[in-house]
Write a protein that holds these residues in place. Structure first.
Motif, short mmCIF file in Angstrom:
data_model
loop_
_atom_site.label_atom_id
_atom_site.label_comp_id
_atom_site.label_asym_id
_atom_site.label_seq_id
_atom_site.Cartn_x
_atom_site.Cartn_y
_atom_site.Cartn_z
N GLU A 65 -1.19 -20.77 -20.40
CA GLU A 65 -2.28 -21.50 -19.33
C GLU A 65 -1.19 -21.79 -18.54
O GLU A 65 -2.08 -22.17 -17.33
CB GLU A 65 -2.94 -22.46 -20.89
N LEU A 66 -0.53 -21.56 -18.33
CA LEU A 66 0.80 -22.20 -17.06
C LEU A 66 0.39 -21.68 -15.87
O LEU A 66 0.25 -22.27 -14.55
CB LEU A 66 1.44 -22.35 -17.60
N ASP A 67 0.29 -19.79 -16.02
CA ASP A 67 -0.02 -19.08 -14.50
C ASP A 67 -1.35 -19.79 -13.98
O ASP A 67 -1.06 -19.71 -13.26
CB ASP A 67 -0.14 -17.78 -15.11
N THR A 68 -2.45 -20.11 -14.69
CA THR A 68 -3.34 -21.18 -13.62
C THR A 68 -3.31 -22.54 -13.48
O THR A 68 -4.40 -23.06 -13.05
CB THR A 68 -4.67 -20.15 -14.24
N ALA A 69 -2.26 -22.94 -13.77
CA ALA A 69 -2.30 -24.54 -14.07
C ALA A 69 -1.78 -25.63 -12.51
O ALA A 69 -2.99 -26.43 -12.39
CB ALA A 69 -0.88 -25.30 -15.08
N ILE A 70 -1.71 -24.84 -11.90
CA ILE A 70 -1.78 -24.94 -10.21
C ILE A 70 -2.24 -24.31 -8.91
O ILE A 70 -2.41 -22.84 -8.96
CB ILE A 70 -0.22 -25.28 -10.00
N ASP A 71 -2.83 -25.00 -8.49
CA ASP A 71 -3.72 -24.21 -6.95
C ASP A 71 -3.31 -24.80 -5.66
O ASP A 71 -3.40 -25.74 -5.53
CB ASP A 71 -5.28 -23.69 -7.74
N ALA A 72 -4.08 -23.91 -4.91
CA ALA A 72 -4.26 -24.50 -3.71
C ALA A 72 -4.55 -26.01 -3.10
O ALA A 72 -3.20 -26.86 -2.33
CB ALA A 72 -4.70 -24.19 -2.49
N TYR A 73 -5.64 -26.19 -4.54
CA TYR A 73 -6.27 -27.53 -3.56
C TYR A 73 -5.13 -28.68 -4.02
O TYR A 73 -5.10 -29.23 -3.82
CB TYR A 73 -7.76 -27.46 -4.51
#
Length: 120
Positions: A65-73
């Motif tokens: 789940e870490l691969d999608t934990a952070i995004d540009a927003y």
């Protein structure tokens, strides 16, 4: 507050404590925690020498789940909050950056150094 929200809050705080320990072990000094601004919150602010680092911490139950934990927003919100507090925390000549520390149980923290690059 729901049980799910309470659990998420507890896990998030645990992740921030572990990230703070990780930073300390790698030569950084945490100078502020959970800095709230009108633009958002900065989980940790750390310093090493002339570098001031604003750190976003993400805790997930599973490593995948870490691969999608952070995004540009989310990074943009941290950058906006950092801009508001940098005058108070930075010293003349400091380099400043935003890092992300990703944590999942049973895994060494994964750090993304200089995760935010402002768009020109």
């Amino acid at each position: 507050m729901s049980d799910r929200r309470r659990r998420a809050e507890r896990d998030g705080r645990r992740g921030e404590r572990l990230a703070g320990l990780y930073l300390w072990l790698t030569g950084w000094r945490v100078i502020a925690r959970r800095v709230k601004t009108r633009r958002g919150e900065i989980d940790l602010v750390a310093r090493r020498g002339r570098t001031l680092c604003f750190v976003e911490v993400k805790w997930r139950a599973r490593r995948e789940e870490l691969d999608t934990a952070i995004d540009a927003y989310r990074l943009r919100r941290v950058a906006e909050a950092a801009a508001l507090v940098s005058a108070r925390l930075a010293r003349p000549g400091d380099d400043m950056r935003i890092d992300v520390i990703l944590i999942a149980p049973g895994n060494w923290p994964r750090r993304i150094v200089n995760a935010w690059q402002p768009q020109s």
